[in-house]
Design an enzyme around this catalytic site. Structure first.
Site, short mmCIF file in Angstrom:
data_model
loop_
_atom_site.label_atom_id
_atom_site.label_comp_id
_atom_site.label_asym_id
_atom_site.label_seq_id
_atom_site.Cartn_x
_atom_site.Cartn_y
_atom_site.Cartn_z
N ASP A 7 0.84 -1.20 0.00
CA ASP A 7 0.00 0.00 0.00
C ASP A 7 0.87 1.26 0.00
O ASP A 7 2.07 1.21 -0.33
CB ASP A 7 -0.98 -0.06 1.20
CG ASP A 7 -2.28 0.65 0.94
OD1 ASP A 7 -2.31 1.89 1.07
OD2 ASP A 7 -3.29 -0.01 0.60
N LYS A 35 -4.07 -0.91 -6.78
CA LYS A 35 -5.12 -0.22 -6.01
C LYS A 35 -5.01 1.27 -6.33
O LYS A 35 -4.01 1.91 -6.00
CB LYS A 35 -4.90 -0.47 -4.52
CG LYS A 35 -5.88 0.26 -3.60
CD LYS A 35 -5.64 -0.17 -2.15
CE LYS A 35 -6.41 0.64 -1.14
NZ LYS A 35 -6.02 0.29 0.24
N ASP A 90 -6.09 4.77 -5.60
CA ASP A 90 -6.70 5.48 -4.47
C ASP A 90 -6.92 6.95 -4.85
O ASP A 90 -6.37 7.45 -5.85
CB ASP A 90 -5.75 5.37 -3.27
CG ASP A 90 -6.45 5.56 -1.92
OD1 ASP A 90 -7.62 5.97 -1.90
OD2 ASP A 90 -5.81 5.28 -0.89
N ASP A 141 -13.00 2.50 4.52
CA ASP A 141 -11.83 2.40 5.41
C ASP A 141 -12.22 1.80 6.75
O ASP A 141 -11.36 1.49 7.56
CB ASP A 141 -11.22 3.78 5.63
CG ASP A 141 -10.24 4.15 4.52
OD1 ASP A 141 -9.88 3.26 3.73
OD2 ASP A 141 -9.84 5.33 4.44
C1 DGJ Z 1 -7.00 5.40 1.99
C2 DGJ Z 1 -7.36 3.98 1.68
O1 DGJ Z 1 -8.73 3.79 1.80
C3 DGJ Z 1 -6.57 3.08 2.60
O2 DGJ Z 1 -6.95 1.75 2.40
C4 DGJ Z 1 -5.11 3.27 2.32
O3 DGJ Z 1 -4.80 2.83 1.03
C5 DGJ Z 1 -4.74 4.74 2.51
N1 DGJ Z 1 -5.61 5.60 1.76
C6 DGJ Z 1 -3.31 4.98 2.11
O4 DGJ Z 1 -2.98 6.29 2.13
#
Ligand code: DGJ
Length: 729
Positions: free
Chosen positions: A365, A475, A477, A547
């Protein structure tokens, strides 16, 4: 099936169980005559005409005072010319006036499903879909408005889109262009919207339609944590299994609005599309504007049926599966395990524990690039931090692969920190109002993705990272809303295009990613579920749901999400207890049961897990893999409502042939002297005999659905139970 009654100019869109009908009337106004359970013939007999005081009459009506746009059900409502209800479209004419007035000019039928340039859309071939295009014209604005309808009979799904073509020799300014308008000759309906906040997304809110306008929307530049671009109108008494329900979803990931109006004489209207907030689009002569697609499901028999139709259609005709039907891997993500504090050895340590437990994909991540040691810096510098990862991905990925794991990586392409090389070189690439200092959020700014050169640069950086290693998963984001929306390169009169151009830019880069790396599974994310919408699902087959990883809160989040979106789209992980968001302690078994009602993975430092937990995890991954198709592709039934604070939350997955089912149940806080509870199941084959959990217990489907299954008393808070039912040969 689409039928056209040419003589009466009636257009009927029939699906398996529903009919949607329009009629071009004597003044070439396109009326909406009906939408609901299947019906036949010209249904315009339902429309009544009366001389209503104060109702304006269009010029064509002459002295006929019974003809008013304000009282007739419109297919795509006009603006400023006699219909005072919600408009669908609005032009700014050269005189500076604001209006739109559309008349029918013709139609076209096509086999298969139309597509939309640069926008997400359901896909269909001649075998599964048909297209109807209705042409309307605004003579004063010299604009052609094309209404598109895609009909997917099997799913009772009707898609809609709108294309606006400037046929004049001067620019036309578009101030609103909704994707759909839906008029009802009734208003005894409930409106359900899905709302919340960061960490508690998509909680249903149901209320009877009130007089006037009500609805939801976003002006945050994303579809948002706060409101989802999916709404339901349903019969007042509708429940999971009963009542006519209309679901409407917008395939769009930016500012949207979904507004319903209960008007005089008890009619109602639903309008959905790009939010007109700060929207002003200039169409040069000959140019085209495409409104994003909206999709409707009408379910004659309840909310459950509506959801299952959306789930099937989204799985089969919206999502583009990079794994071509193969099982998606069970993953472990290091975010809640390490946050920014990790190096290659720590990641490998977690992976070494994870791999023997059946976990197949390691996702690295946030924190692997630039000077990203915390969330104040580094965004925009997409180069591997070799202090943390000596030798870069070239060194890390083979170590993970040697354990039998695949590798995934986190990115946040749309953002920049001021403390980054990128920002120091290109400060004008961030969205900023020249007269103001921009608002920071998580100490980051938003890159101006409406600009092609910004997208190309960022994509180039990310592409080189992805090309340099064997990456199976990304992923994507996005951790803040848009503010200070002003592009450094657009002239003042075009700043009203930035929000929408931004979304188109995001879609374009996602499409590049998909095309250059067709095998990569992309998971969407926006601070959890801040951009969980059908638009993103076209590019990212799964989206991090929230989250919030607490299993009990997740019951509600995943329940609300399930009204439109299938299990296979909901990113869901098991994390540590006490939960880092709310301090709640839940058993490992329960956390697994809840996470496997989504895409299923783990997000914790497994190298610190107890031997007992490791054994449970091993059982969970094996159980999930053995029932993957049932859970991910089966029909989904909500058996209870977690917002009702009942003794348990239960749901059920049923295979397409109904020979298998998995019932999952999670209890709330315990108390002494509990009631004896019986759970009635759904969707089973009445005559089949099902064996429960491979043991001695056997019941017929009809018995389990009518009389139910006696629940054992579970000891302690937040316990769980799974019943795997298999039909005897
Ligand atoms: C927000 C995401 O929802 C989390 O899972 C994680 O990836 C953080 N950002 C990382 O900054």
């Amino acid at each position: 099936m689409i039928t056209v009654d040419k003589q009466n100019r009636v257009f009927s869109l029939h699906t398996q169980g529903t009919t949607y009908q329009m009629k071009a009337d004597r003044h070439n106004v396109l009326l909406h005559t009906y939408y609901g359970p299947r019906a036949d013939g010209d249904l315009s007999y339902l429309i009544r005409y009366a001389d209503r005081a104060c109702a304006p009459n269009p010029d064509e009506a002459g002295l006929d005072r019974t003809y008013s746009l304000d009282t007739l059900p419109q297919e795509y409502s006009s603006c400023g010319v006699g219909d005072f209800r919600l408009p669908s479209i609005e032009f700014e004419l050269p005189s500076g006036s604001h209006s739109a007035s559309l008349r029918y000019t013709g139609y076209e039928l096509r086999e298969g499903k139309y597509g939309l340039d640069g926008l997400p859309a359901f896909r269909g071939t001649a075998e599964d879909a048909q297209t109807l295009v209705l042409f309307l014209e605004d003579a004063a604005a010299q604009v052609c408005v094309e209404l598109y309808y895609g009909v997917f009979e099997r799913y009772d799904l009707i898609t809609r889109a709108v294309r606006v073509v400037n046929q004049s020799s001067a620019p036309v300014h578009l101030l609103q262009c909704a994707s759909m308008c839906l008029d009802f000759l009734r208003s005894d309906l409930d409106l359900i919207t899905f709302n919340g906040c960061h960490m508690m997304e998509r909680c249903p809110d149901r209320a009877p339609l009130r007089s006037g306008v009500q609805g939801v929307g976003s002006v945050r530049g994303t579809s948002s944590h706060q409101h989802n671009p999916f709404v339901v109108l349903c019969d007042r008494g509708a429940n999971e299994d009963y009542g006519v329900c209309y679901g409407a979803v917008l395939l769009y990931s930016g500012n949207f609005q979904a507004v319903a109006e209960r008007s005089q004489y008890d009619n109602s209207r639903l309008v959905m599309g790009v939010n007109p907030y700060q929207f002003r689009w200039t169409l040069e002569p000959g140019e085209v504007f495409n409104a994003p697609e909206a999709a409707l499901v009408c379910a004659p028999c309840g909310l459950g049926q509506m959801s299952r139709q959306f789930h099937r259609a989204i799985r089969e005709h919206l999502i583009r599966d990079p794994l071509q039907g193969q099982r998606r891997p069970v993953l472990i993500n290091n975010w809640e395990a390490t946050y920014f504090k990790f190096n290659a050895d720590k990641l490998v340590e977690i992976a070494e524990t994870a791999a023997p437990l059946g976990i197949e994909l390691f996702v690295m991540d946030d924190g692997w690039f630039g000077m990203r040691d915390d969330d104040n810096q580094g965004l925009g510098d997409w180069q591997v931090n070799t202090d943390k990862l000596p030798g870069g991905l070239d060194a890390l990925v083979p170590r993970l692969q040697a354990l039998g794991m695949r590798f995934g990586i986190w990115i946040e392409p749309e953002m920049v920190n001021e403390n980054s090389s990128l920002y120091r070189e290109h400060p004008d690439w961030a969205l900023k109002i020249p007269e103001r200092a921009p608002a920071r959020c998580r100490n980051q700014l938003v890159l101006d993705f409406s600009r092609p050169e910004v997208r190309q640069y960022i994509y180039g950086q990310i592409k080189s990272v992805l090309s340099g290693a064997d990456v199976s998963y990304v992923k994507w984001d996005m951790n803040r809303s848009l503010t200070d929306v002003c592009s450094a390169v657009l002239p003042p009169e075009r700043q009203g295009e930035v929000y929408h151009r931004y979304v188109l830019g995001v879609y374009e880069m996602l499409e590049w990613l998909r095309q250059d790396f067709p095998h990569i599974l992309i998971e969407g994310c926006a601070g959890g579920g801040g951009r969980f919408d059908a638009g993103m699902l076209y590019y990212t087959p799964q989206i991090w749901c929230s989250d919030n990883t607490d299993a009990i809160d997740r019951l509600r989040i995943q329940y609300g999400t399930s009204f439109c979106y299938p299990v296979s789209t909901m990113g869901a992980h098991v994390s540590v207890v006490p939960n880092e968001g709310n301090g709640r302690i839940t058993p490992m078994e329960t956390r697994g049961v809840v996470a496997m009602a989504g895409t299923f993975g783990y997000e914790m430092d497994l190298s610190a897990a107890s031997e007992t937990d490791k054994k449970i995890i091993q059982r969970q991954t094996a159980f999930f893999k053995a029932r993957y198709d049932l859970i991910q592709q089966g029909d989904y039934y909500r058996l209870s409502d977690p917002f009702q604070d009942g003794p348990y939350t239960a749901w059920e997955h049923v295979s397409a042939n109904r020979r298998e089912a998995l019932v999952s149940l999670v209890t709330g806080g315990t108390h002494a002297a509990p009631s004896f509870l019986t759970l009635r199941l759904k969707g089973l084959e009445p005559d089949a005999v099902y064996r429960v959990n491979g043991g001695e217990e056997c019941y017929s489907g009809s018995t389990l659905m009518a009389a139910g299954y006696p629940l054992p008393q579970l000891w302690g808070d937040y316990q769980s139970l799974q019943l795997y039912l298999k039909a005897e040969a």
